[in-house]
Design a protein around this motif. Structure first.
Motif, PDB file in Angstrom:
ATOM      1  N   LYS A  10      36.545  49.972  36.480  1.00 22.06           N
ATOM      2  CA  LYS A  10      37.136  51.064  35.693  1.00 22.06           C
ATOM      3  C   LYS A  10      37.107  50.757  34.205  1.00 22.06           C
ATOM      4  O   LYS A  10      36.866  51.632  33.383  1.00 22.06           O
ATOM      5  N   CYS A  11      37.365  49.505  33.891  1.00 21.20           N
ATOM      6  CA  CYS A  11      37.389  49.135  32.475  1.00 21.20           C
ATOM      7  C   CYS A  11      36.031  49.386  31.842  1.00 21.20           C
ATOM      8  O   CYS A  11      35.932  49.918  30.735  1.00 21.20           O
ATOM      9  N   ALA A  12      34.991  49.014  32.567  1.00 22.06           N
ATOM     10  CA  ALA A  12      33.648  49.206  32.025  1.00 22.06           C
ATOM     11  C   ALA A  12      33.340  50.685  31.862  1.00 22.06           C
ATOM     12  O   ALA A  12      32.694  51.105  30.906  1.00 22.06           O
ATOM     13  N   LYS A  13      33.884  51.475  32.767  1.00 25.39           N
ATOM     14  CA  LYS A  13      33.625  52.917  32.717  1.00 25.39           C
ATOM     15  C   LYS A  13      34.324  53.559  31.536  1.00 25.39           C
ATOM     16  O   LYS A  13      33.777  54.408  30.849  1.00 25.39           O
ATOM     17  N   VAL A  14      35.564  53.148  31.329  1.00 23.05           N
ATOM     18  CA  VAL A  14      36.361  53.834  30.320  1.00 23.05           C
ATOM     19  C   VAL A  14      36.012  53.348  28.921  1.00 23.05           C
ATOM     20  O   VAL A  14      36.301  54.000  27.932  1.00 23.05           O
ATOM     21  N   CYS A  15      35.360  52.218  28.837  1.00 17.59           N
ATOM     22  CA  CYS A  15      35.088  51.637  27.525  1.00 17.59           C
ATOM     23  C   CYS A  15      34.214  52.556  26.684  1.00 17.59           C
ATOM     24  O   CYS A  15      33.119  52.905  27.100  1.00 17.59           O
ATOM     25  N   PRO A  16      34.707  52.974  25.528  1.00 20.12           N
ATOM     26  CA  PRO A  16      33.923  53.909  24.706  1.00 20.12           C
ATOM     27  C   PRO A  16      32.697  53.262  24.067  1.00 20.12           C
ATOM     28  O   PRO A  16      31.797  53.973  23.619  1.00 20.12           O
ATOM     29  N   VAL A  17      32.677  51.947  23.996  1.00 21.97           N
ATOM     30  CA  VAL A  17      31.558  51.302  23.305  1.00 21.97           C
ATOM     31  C   VAL A  17      30.751  50.412  24.243  1.00 21.97           C
ATOM     32  O   VAL A  17      29.891  49.662  23.801  1.00 21.97           O
ATOM     33  N   ASN A  18      31.043  50.496  25.520  1.00 23.36           N
ATOM     34  CA  ASN A  18      30.302  49.735  26.526  1.00 23.36           C
ATOM     35  C   ASN A  18      30.247  48.245  26.224  1.00 23.36           C
ATOM     36  O   ASN A  18      29.190  47.633  26.222  1.00 23.36           O
ATOM     37  N   ALA A  50      32.229  41.477  20.083  1.00 26.22           N
ATOM     38  CA  ALA A  50      31.546  41.947  18.873  1.00 26.22           C
ATOM     39  C   ALA A  50      31.384  43.456  18.910  1.00 26.22           C
ATOM     40  O   ALA A  50      31.319  44.102  17.873  1.00 26.22           O
ATOM     41  N   LYS A  51      31.314  43.994  20.138  1.00 27.47           N
ATOM     42  CA  LYS A  51      31.178  45.449  20.251  1.00 27.47           C
ATOM     43  C   LYS A  51      32.533  46.125  20.356  1.00 27.47           C
ATOM     44  O   LYS A  51      32.656  47.299  20.064  1.00 27.47           O
ATOM     45  N   CYS A  52      33.507  45.373  20.819  1.00 25.69           N
ATOM     46  CA  CYS A  52      34.814  45.951  21.145  1.00 25.69           C
ATOM     47  C   CYS A  52      35.407  46.701  19.956  1.00 25.69           C
ATOM     48  O   CYS A  52      35.327  46.237  18.823  1.00 25.69           O
ATOM     49  N   CYS A  53      35.984  47.880  20.250  1.00 29.50           N
ATOM     50  CA  CYS A  53      36.631  48.635  19.173  1.00 29.50           C
ATOM     51  C   CYS A  53      38.147  48.513  19.271  1.00 29.50           C
ATOM     52  O   CYS A  53      38.864  49.196  18.563  1.00 29.50           O
ATOM     53  N   PHE A  54      38.637  47.673  20.156  1.00 33.41           N
ATOM     54  CA  PHE A  54      40.060  47.348  20.257  1.00 33.41           C
ATOM     55  C   PHE A  54      40.922  48.576  20.501  1.00 33.41           C
ATOM     56  O   PHE A  54      42.019  48.675  19.985  1.00 33.41           O
ATOM     57  N   CYS A  55      40.384  49.520  21.306  1.00 34.41           N
ATOM     58  CA  CYS A  55      41.168  50.720  21.591  1.00 34.41           C
ATOM     59  C   CYS A  55      42.182  50.449  22.683  1.00 34.41           C
ATOM     60  O   CYS A  55      43.170  51.153  22.807  1.00 34.41           O
ATOM     61  N   GLY A  56      41.925  49.460  23.535  1.00 32.11           N
ATOM     62  CA  GLY A  56      42.880  49.118  24.572  1.00 32.11           C
ATOM     63  C   GLY A  56      42.823  49.984  25.817  1.00 32.11           C
ATOM     64  O   GLY A  56      43.648  49.842  26.708  1.00 32.11           O
ATOM     65  N   LEU A  57      41.862  50.904  25.876  1.00 32.20           N
ATOM     66  CA  LEU A  57      41.792  51.789  27.043  1.00 32.20           C
ATOM     67  C   LEU A  57      41.587  51.008  28.334  1.00 32.20           C
ATOM     68  O   LEU A  57      42.158  51.331  29.367  1.00 32.20           O
ATOM     69  N   CYS A  58      40.755  49.963  28.272  1.00 31.85           N
ATOM     70  CA  CYS A  58      40.450  49.208  29.483  1.00 31.85           C
ATOM     71  C   CYS A  58      41.708  48.579  30.061  1.00 31.85           C
ATOM     72  O   CYS A  58      41.881  48.513  31.278  1.00 31.85           O
TER      73      CYS A  58
END
Lengths: 365, 357
Positions: free
Chosen positions: B82-90, B124-132
């Protein structure tokens, strides 16, 4: 020769720690730590900076006038350093005891302006030229109140010999003039003799209390002479990058900085000598509690030299500290404000003080 | 002239005031601010003194779960994806390997059925949105209070949480392959008797799944699961989670228990993702059931005793889908049901994967 070696080394060591002090004081004023990494509490930071500077390439801009550009820092430094030649560090230690020492000092220091103009002109850069122009306008303007405030002292001291001026401000006044007598505030009518008391009471600022104002004028004008904030428009980092020395790098730049800090020290020394008693102790004799005698040795002896050097250097470094404190307190003056202050306030005040000094001299004899 | 003296007066006054201010700061520089967090009672106590911190040596406290570096407690991870799915920046890269059976439990009691051959998070890609961290059903994926992970090599920003050795991964893959082969062989044996082949089934699955689960990539899973069902169940079940779950309970006691725990403990958002999983349990039979339901309403019902509990809406949908798509192929499968009981343990896994997707 000894004076040359002493002052050169002293100047170098002093500059290293003055830069450190400047950075620390500015940091404390701004609630920061300042340099902390190199050495204990950052003490060796400036030495690291110096090592870096010495290794840097000596860049001479392609379009610059090399014949002017290259010697300019040397002229600046030499002009400042030559001023140290006549400073009486102690009662028995001075580079040159010429009778026209004060006159020589003011004259040679003015050469500093020429070096700055050469540096700014030779750089062939608009910022450097702006900086040089401003510097000249400023230094020449401020030389007038500076010189006038010095003239106040000359009027009272009746001498251009710096060593003699210092002697007059302490308990050893009779060494140069056997009949001279110091009175409290320089007013003979009060009848309080301070010749044997000495200490701070015989310093020029209390020997003739109007010298407090003369010293103020001298101090403000000397700040402008060193191109230091709040009178640093020739360097004005925020508008001219670095002013007249913007094109310099490496060792030449280091020499200009050395000259700047040397100038600070020189005017601090001069201020201390003219107004703050020179190498004389600030502690007066109170009857049997002979503080002045205890804290100053007989002129010519080792104790006399050491005490004298201690007091004069302390006073000078304290003044440098105040200069740094002021630099990090006040904002830079605009050019018109600068001229305003010089011509409308300091110069008239200095002229008035010269007149009053002459009158005060009448009270003293 | 009056102004002239006034100027001198104000200048003297303001200049001395300025010197006082800066001198006060020099004096205060003897002390420095303590490293307190904003919730400390004394946070506002000290207003003077040195304000900076010497960063690597002194560190200001930060919230324990601020939006900083991600951490995956791999022991608690069910690799639901699920985390991989919800991640906006993959930035989360997961490579799952299904296990043949449940191989462990997370600390909150959820069954682990998928190995994480690879669980990489590229900070490095993470946008730190915390959705995952929000969607994570087992709360194994969290944001820690660590923020100083800068390096001079950007590749070092890729954090690997998978703990399996290449050998282990290979082993598990083989196990799965063998198991699948066995299963297929078994199926084939039965199908031959009925005369239906798998190839026909796949086409059905694909369109349905694509339609129902709005466009997420599931190349790996598609073949296995008749996803449709799961999704449709999920949709219907989302509204009333409990009814859906019950059927499972009946079918498989273990899973149902675990799931019900989760469901009860977790708020809705968590439940939804899981819900799809439960239907799958029935779905494991799906292949057989779907076909049977769609094509032979009568034959199926006898089995359905279980289903009646399942929200009634399900049936019509299923019927429509299955009926429309595979009228012929379905019948042969019916015979398969009897077999189903054996595959059960395995099937739930694939389902759960798919549902997660």
């Amino acid at each position: 020769m000894y004076a040359f070696l002493f002052f050169l080394n002293f100047l170098l060591i002093y500059t290293v720690f003055a830069v450190y002090a400047e950075r620390k004081i500015s940091a404390f004023i701004q609630d920061r730590y300042g340099p902390m990494e190199v050495g204990y509490y950052g003490l060796l930071q400036t030495i690291a900076d110096l090592l870096k500077l010495v290794q840097k390439e000596d860049i001479v801009p392609f379009q610059s006038d090399r014949k002017i550009f290259k010697p300019a820092p040397i002229i600046i430094f030499v002009a400042v350093f030559a001023g140290f030649a006549v400073l009486p560090l102690t009662s028995g230690f001075a580079g040159s005891a010429i009778d026209a020492g004060l006159f020589y000092l003011l004259a040679i220091v003015s050469l500093d302006v020429m070096g700055i103009l050469l540096a700014g002109w030779g750089s062939n850069s608009k910022y450097a030229l702006f900086g040089a122009m401003r510097s000249i306008a400023q230094i020449i303007s401020y030389e007038i109140p500076l010189t006038l405030s010095v003239v106040c002292v000359v009027l009272v001291a009746q001498s251009l010999n710096l060593q003699e001026i210092v002697y007059q401000q302490g308990i050893w006044i009779n060494e140069v003039d056997a009949e001279a007598v110091n009175y409290l505030f320089g007013i003979k009518a009060l009848g309080i003799e301070t010749t044997e008391i000495g200490g701070i009471l015989t310093w020029n600022i209390l020997r003739a209390p109007i010298f407090l104002f003369a010293w103020l004028v001298f101090f403000i004008a000397s700040l402008a002479e060193c191109n230091r904030a709040p009178f640093d428009i020739p360097e004005a980092e925020s508008e001219l990058v670095a002013g007249f020395h913007v094109e310099y790098s490496g060792f030449r730049w280091a020499m200009i900085m050395l000259a700047e800090y040397g100038m600070m020290l020189l005017v601090a020394f001069l201020g201390a000598i003219l107004f703050l008693g020179g190498w004389n102790t600030p502690l007066p004799n109170f009857g049997t509690v002979a503080l002045a005698d205890w804290t100053s040795g007989e002129p010519g002896t080792l104790a006399g030299n050491l005490w004298g050097a201690f007091w004069l250097i302390s006073k000078a470094l304290l003044t440098v500290g105040v200069q740094i404190w002021i630099r990090w307190t006040y904002p830079r003056l605009r050019l018109d404000q600068l001229m305003n202050l010089s011509w409308k306030y300091l110069t008239p005040a200095a002229i008035l003080l010269v007149l009053l000094s002459a009158l005060w001299r009448m009270l003293m004899i | 002239m009056k102004e002239y003296w006034q100027n001198i007066k104000t200048t003297t006054k303001t200049l001395s005031e300025g010197l006082k201010v800066t001198f006060k700061h020099i004096k205060d520089a003897r002390g420095s601010r303590e490293a307190l967090y904003t919730d400390d009672d004394n946070y506002f106590e000290r207003q003077n003194g040195i304000f900076t911190t010497q960063y690597p040596k002194e560190v200001l406290p930060v919230p324990h779960h601020g939006r900083y570096k991600l951490h995956n407690e791999i022991d608690d991870c069910i690799v639901c994806d699920k985390c991989a799915k919800v991640c906006p920046v993959n930035c989360i890269d997961i490579e799952p390997v299904r296990s043949v059976g449940e191989f462990g439990k997370t600390s909150d009691g959820t069954s682990k059925r998928i190995y994480a051959a690879k669980f990489d998070i590229d900070m490095a890609k993470c946008c730190f949105c915390g959705l995952c961290t929000v969607v994570c059903p087992t709360e194994c994926l969290t944001m820690t209070d660590e923020y100083d992970f800068s390096t001079d090599n950007i590749a070092d920003h890729n954090f690997e949480f998978g703990e399996m050795t290449p050998l282990e991964i290979l082993e598990k893959r083989k196990e799965l392959e063998e198991f699948n082969k066995q299963k297929e062989a078994a199926k084939a044996a039965k199908i031959t008797s009925a005369g239906a082949a798998k190839p026909q089934m796949k086409p059905r699955v694909a369109p349905g799944s694509a339609a129902s689960t709005a466009g997420s990539a599931k190349p790996v899973f598609r073949p296995k699961v008749p996803v449709k069902r799961a999704s449709t169940d999920a949709e219907s079940g989302a509204a009333k989670p409990k009814p859906v779950m019950r059927p499972k309970v009946v079918v498989k006691k273990k899973e149902a228990a675990a799931e019900s725990q989760e469901a009860s403990s977790n708020p809705r958002p968590v439940i939804k993702p899981k819900v799809p999983m439960k239907p799958k349990v029935p779905a494991s039979r799906n292949e057989g059931e779907e076909s049977s339901e769609g094509q032979r309403p009568k034959a199926v019902r006898p089995k359905i005793p279980i289903k009646p509990k399942v929200p009634t809406p399900e049936k019509p949908e299923e019927k429509e889908d299955t009926g429309a798509q595979k009228p012929k192929a379905v019948r042969p499968k019916v015979p398969m049901r009897p077999k189903i009981p054996t595959p059960k343990p395995d099937n739930p896994d694939p389902d759960s994967n798919e549902s997660a997707e």
